[in-house]
Design a protein around this motif. Structure first.
Motif, PDB file in Angstrom:
ATOM      1  N   PHE A 343      -9.612 -10.033  21.953  1.00 18.69           N
ATOM      2  CA  PHE A 343     -10.015 -10.826  23.109  1.00 18.69           C
ATOM      3  C   PHE A 343      -9.151 -12.079  23.160  1.00 18.69           C
ATOM      4  CE2 PHE A 343     -12.799 -13.923  25.281  1.00 18.69           C
ATOM      5  CZ  PHE A 343     -13.039 -13.238  26.456  1.00 18.69           C
ATOM      6  N   ILE A 344      -8.027 -11.962  23.869  1.00 20.09           N
ATOM      7  CA  ILE A 344      -7.095 -13.085  24.010  1.00 20.09           C
ATOM      8  C   ILE A 344      -6.734 -13.178  25.493  1.00 20.09           C
ATOM      9  CG2 ILE A 344      -4.968 -14.151  23.133  1.00 20.09           C
ATOM     10  CD1 ILE A 344      -5.065 -12.142  20.814  1.00 20.09           C
ATOM     11  N   ASP A 347      -6.686 -17.841  31.329  1.00 23.22           N
ATOM     12  CA  ASP A 347      -7.701 -18.800  31.765  1.00 23.22           C
ATOM     13  C   ASP A 347      -8.530 -18.269  32.931  1.00 23.22           C
ATOM     14  OD1 ASP A 347      -7.002 -20.664  29.872  1.00 23.22           O
ATOM     15  OD2 ASP A 347      -5.615 -21.752  31.169  1.00 23.22           O
ATOM     16  N   GLU A 348      -7.905 -17.499  33.821  1.00 24.86           N
ATOM     17  CA  GLU A 348      -8.626 -16.975  34.974  1.00 24.86           C
ATOM     18  C   GLU A 348      -9.732 -16.014  34.545  1.00 24.86           C
ATOM     19  OE1 GLU A 348      -4.458 -18.057  36.203  1.00 24.86           O
ATOM     20  OE2 GLU A 348      -5.381 -16.954  34.547  1.00 24.86           O
ATOM     21  N   PHE A 349      -9.443 -15.186  33.553  1.00 27.96           N
ATOM     22  CA  PHE A 349     -10.426 -14.225  33.061  1.00 27.96           C
ATOM     23  C   PHE A 349     -11.599 -14.950  32.400  1.00 27.96           C
ATOM     24  CE2 PHE A 349     -12.003 -10.661  30.535  1.00 27.96           C
ATOM     25  CZ  PHE A 349     -11.797  -9.579  31.383  1.00 27.96           C
ATOM     26  N   ILE A 350     -11.285 -15.952  31.590  1.00 27.86           N
ATOM     27  CA  ILE A 350     -12.330 -16.761  30.943  1.00 27.86           C
ATOM     28  C   ILE A 350     -13.198 -17.446  31.996  1.00 27.86           C
ATOM     29  CG2 ILE A 350     -12.694 -18.909  29.676  1.00 27.86           C
ATOM     30  CD1 ILE A 350     -12.173 -16.970  27.666  1.00 27.86           C
ATOM     31  N   ALA A 404     -12.971   0.273  20.563  1.00 24.33           N
ATOM     32  CA  ALA A 404     -13.237   0.725  21.930  1.00 24.33           C
ATOM     33  C   ALA A 404     -12.846  -0.346  22.936  1.00 24.33           C
ATOM     34  CB  ALA A 404     -14.714   1.076  22.083  1.00 24.33           C
ATOM     35  N   LYS A 405     -12.398   0.109  24.117  1.00 25.92           N
ATOM     36  CA  LYS A 405     -12.008  -0.801  25.202  1.00 25.92           C
ATOM     37  C   LYS A 405     -12.807  -0.394  26.435  1.00 25.92           C
ATOM     38  CE  LYS A 405      -7.924   0.234  22.729  1.00 25.92           C
ATOM     39  NZ  LYS A 405      -7.653  -0.901  21.999  1.00 25.92           N
ATOM     40  N   THR A 406     -14.000  -0.975  26.569  1.00 24.45           N
ATOM     41  CA  THR A 406     -14.905  -0.565  27.640  1.00 24.45           C
ATOM     42  C   THR A 406     -15.508  -1.784  28.342  1.00 24.45           C
ATOM     43  OG1 THR A 406     -16.889  -0.478  26.232  1.00 24.45           O
ATOM     44  CG2 THR A 406     -15.526   1.504  26.328  1.00 24.45           C
ATOM     45  N   MET A 407     -15.973  -1.522  29.561  1.00 27.36           N
ATOM     46  CA  MET A 407     -16.645  -2.563  30.338  1.00 27.36           C
ATOM     47  C   MET A 407     -17.614  -1.863  31.292  1.00 27.36           C
ATOM     48  SD  MET A 407     -14.814  -5.271  32.920  1.00 27.36           S
ATOM     49  CE  MET A 407     -15.725  -6.419  33.942  1.00 27.36           C
ATOM     50  N   ASN A 420      -6.637  -3.456  26.059  1.00 25.03           N
ATOM     51  CA  ASN A 420      -7.405  -4.526  25.431  1.00 25.03           C
ATOM     52  C   ASN A 420      -7.548  -5.674  26.412  1.00 25.03           C
ATOM     53  OD1 ASN A 420      -7.490  -3.251  22.771  1.00 25.03           O
ATOM     54  ND2 ASN A 420      -5.307  -3.722  22.660  1.00 25.03           N
ATOM     55  N   MET A 421      -8.375  -6.631  26.080  1.00 23.93           N
ATOM     56  CA  MET A 421      -8.539  -7.800  26.948  1.00 23.93           C
ATOM     57  C   MET A 421      -7.687  -8.933  26.393  1.00 23.93           C
ATOM     58  SD  MET A 421     -12.591  -7.346  27.713  1.00 23.93           S
ATOM     59  CE  MET A 421     -13.176  -5.703  28.167  1.00 23.93           C
ATOM     60  N   ASP A 422      -6.370  -8.739  26.491  1.00 27.91           N
ATOM     61  CA  ASP A 422      -5.446  -9.735  25.972  1.00 27.91           C
ATOM     62  C   ASP A 422      -4.177  -9.771  26.825  1.00 27.91           C
ATOM     63  OD1 ASP A 422      -4.057  -7.446  25.235  1.00 27.91           O
ATOM     64  OD2 ASP A 422      -4.240  -7.768  23.080  1.00 27.91           O
ATOM     65  N   TYR A 423      -3.348 -10.768  26.558  1.00 26.53           N
ATOM     66  CA  TYR A 423      -2.119 -10.962  27.325  1.00 26.53           C
ATOM     67  C   TYR A 423      -1.247  -9.710  27.305  1.00 26.53           C
ATOM     68  CZ  TYR A 423      -2.723 -16.088  27.649  1.00 26.53           C
ATOM     69  OH  TYR A 423      -3.165 -17.353  27.943  1.00 26.53           O
ATOM     70  N   ARG A 424      -1.130  -9.130  26.133  1.00 23.53           N
ATOM     71  CA  ARG A 424      -0.199  -8.009  25.971  1.00 23.53           C
ATOM     72  C   ARG A 424      -0.602  -6.828  26.835  1.00 23.53           C
ATOM     73  NH1 ARG A 424       3.886  -6.697  22.949  1.00 23.53           N
ATOM     74  NH2 ARG A 424       3.847  -8.797  22.113  1.00 23.53           N
TER      75      ARG A 424
END
Length: 485
Positions: A343-344, A347-350, A404-407, A420-424
């Motif tokens: 989880f990286i 700012d918009e996502f946060i 896991a990568k779920t929502m 993943n929920m990160d920059y990459r």
């Protein structure tokens, strides 16, 4: 002259370094990227001579929309154009879908269709597969029944126990006359020369995605193919977080329990999955694929689960997966449950999560208690205080490692995939997710999330604020590198 050079060689190298740094800084400024990322690169370039240039060379260059990722031939094929046209809905059909099924989530459908030409498919059977042992059992069964073709695209393939079993199946099917294509990422995968020769001799077509000279030392190289997909006879598709390696299979003697999620799809959504595979295949094989109808057979409608396939990477104009997640968060009415190993976020996502929680929506995040990356763990920790400030509930999975990568949102929207929920994942790597609009599947994924919380511990703001100064220092240091992770 030679003596002068000998006496001043270090000064000359430093001067050359900073001339290159000035050029790189000007390039970064003209790219008009995120200010935080811009500042991170400038700091690294200025304060870390030589090392800064290496970091920029490997991680900082922007290839989005570059010619090396310009793969348009497949999308221009008449068969695919006709298929996309058949699957696309007009305004009247979209309105009916909104009234009958999607409520206020119709904007998510329009967002993907506009950004990535990802049609909403309404005729799909979807099976959620928890953990590698379940996924591989189903996948092997399907592979063994393949008649015409098998298409696999994975970030990690290893010829360990589970990998060898899969690769042997591919060899047998290829010898039986089935077209077998396997694309692996050169950094993530590790297949022995002996196995590669066996695949070749059997007739399996194998290509590596963007080969690198020293893959073991380039684990975070930019623009990797992080997707994990399989297509069998154009009728069955798989995607999710589970790679081909023993790490992803839970056996009685395994020390670390691996929690992961994959899905199996039968139906119209496999068309989009197939198109994504073929566009990548053209890139890795450097040859045009002859598109035939056997890759896109007529499909019997076995269920009515609405699915879109969202793909993102340097070859897409927009960060499609991040955008659809962001849009789902901002349209939530009841709850948002997220699971991710890393989880990286930006700012918009946060901010979207904070606003949702402060508006009374139940926002929960499940992350690993122990990470497989020291820097990613502390970078993730650096964001938690901002979540606590907005009363977002954070849980750490303690049974093992959760990958896991779920929502899932509001018993209606859910997504399962490789991102993943990160920059990459959001901006750099090639990723692919299934976006599902279905009450039953969303409730099922929600139930798995609640079950996973039984093997997790909730974190509390008052306890978190008491963590040591050393940990805070680690977080601050790792957060500086967050835009590059």
């Amino acid at each position: 002259m030679i003596e002068i050079l000998k006496d001043n060689w270090f000064k000359l190298i430093i001067i050359a370094n900073y001339l290159l740094v000035i050029s790189a800084v000007i390039t970064i400024l003209f790219r008009n990227i995120n200010p935080t990322k811009t500042l991170t690169y400038i700091i690294v370039l200025v304060f870390f001579p030589f090392l800064g240039l290496l970091v920029y060379y490997f991680f900082g260059q922007e290839y989005r929309k570059s010619k090396i990722f310009n793969r348009k031939h497949i999308l221009n094929e008449k068969i695919i154009k006709d298929l996309n046209k058949d699957l696309s809905q007009d305004k009247r059909e979209l309105q009916e879908l909104e009234d009958e099924l999607l409520e206020d989530k119709i904007k998510l459908v329009k967002l993907l269709q506009g950004n990535d030409k990802s049609p909403l498919t309404k005729c799909n059977k979807v099976e959620i597969l928890n953990n590698g042992e379940v996924k591989f059992q189903r996948l092997f069964e399907d592979l063994k029944t393949a008649i015409h073709h098998i298409h696999l695209e994975y970030y990690i393939v290893k010829d360990d126990n589970i990998g060898t079993e899969l690769l042997n199946i591919l060899c047998k099917k290829a010898k039986d006359g089935v077209e077998v294509r396997l694309s692996v990422d050169d950094v993530g995968s590790d297949i022995s020369h002996k196995m590669k020769q066996k695949l070749k001799d059997s007739g399996v077509q194998l290509f590596s995605f963007m080969p690198v000279l020293f893959p073991k030392f380039t684990g975070k190289m930019n623009y990797r193919n992080h997707r994990k997909i399989a297509i069998i006879d154009g009728a069955i598709g798989y995607l999710g977080g589970i790679n081909v390696s023993d790490n992803y299979v839970n056996k009685p003697d395994k020390k670390v329990y691996w929690r992961d999620t994959h899905i199996r799809i039968e139906g119209e959504a496999v068309v989009t999955l197939q198109v994504q595979f073929l566009t990548n295949w053209e890139f890795v094989s450097e040859s045009q694929v002859k598109i035939i109808k056997d890759y896109f057979p007529n499909k019997e409608c076995k269920d009515n689960v609405a699915v879109q396939i969202a793909a993102s990477g340097p070859d897409t104009d927009w960060a499609n997966i991040m955008e659809v997640m962001f849009s789902a968060i901002t349209s939530a009415n009841d709850y948002i449950y997220l699971t991710t190993p890393y989880f990286i976020p930006n700012d918009e996502f946060i901010m979207a999560l904070q606003i949702a929680s402060r508006s009374g929506i139940d926002v929960r995040l499940l992350i690993p208690d122990e990470s497989d990356s020291w820097i990613a763990k502390h970078a993730t920790n650096s964001y938690l205080e901002r979540l606590f400030d907005a009363n977002i509930k954070v849980y750490r999975y303690t049974k093992g490692f959760i990958h896991a990568k779920t929502m899932v949102v509001d018993d209606l929207f859910s997504t399962i995939g490789t991102s993943n929920m990160d920059y990459r994942s959001f901006k750099i790597n090639f990723e692919i997710n299934a976006v599902i609009y279905d009450k039953q599947k969303s409730e099922e994924l929600k139930s798995y999330f609640i079950e996973d919380l039984k093997n997790a511990k909730e974190m509390y703001a008052e306890d978190w604020l008491k963590r040591s100064k050393l940990n805070k220092l680690k977080e601050a240091y790792c957060k500086l590198w967050a835009p590059l992770l």
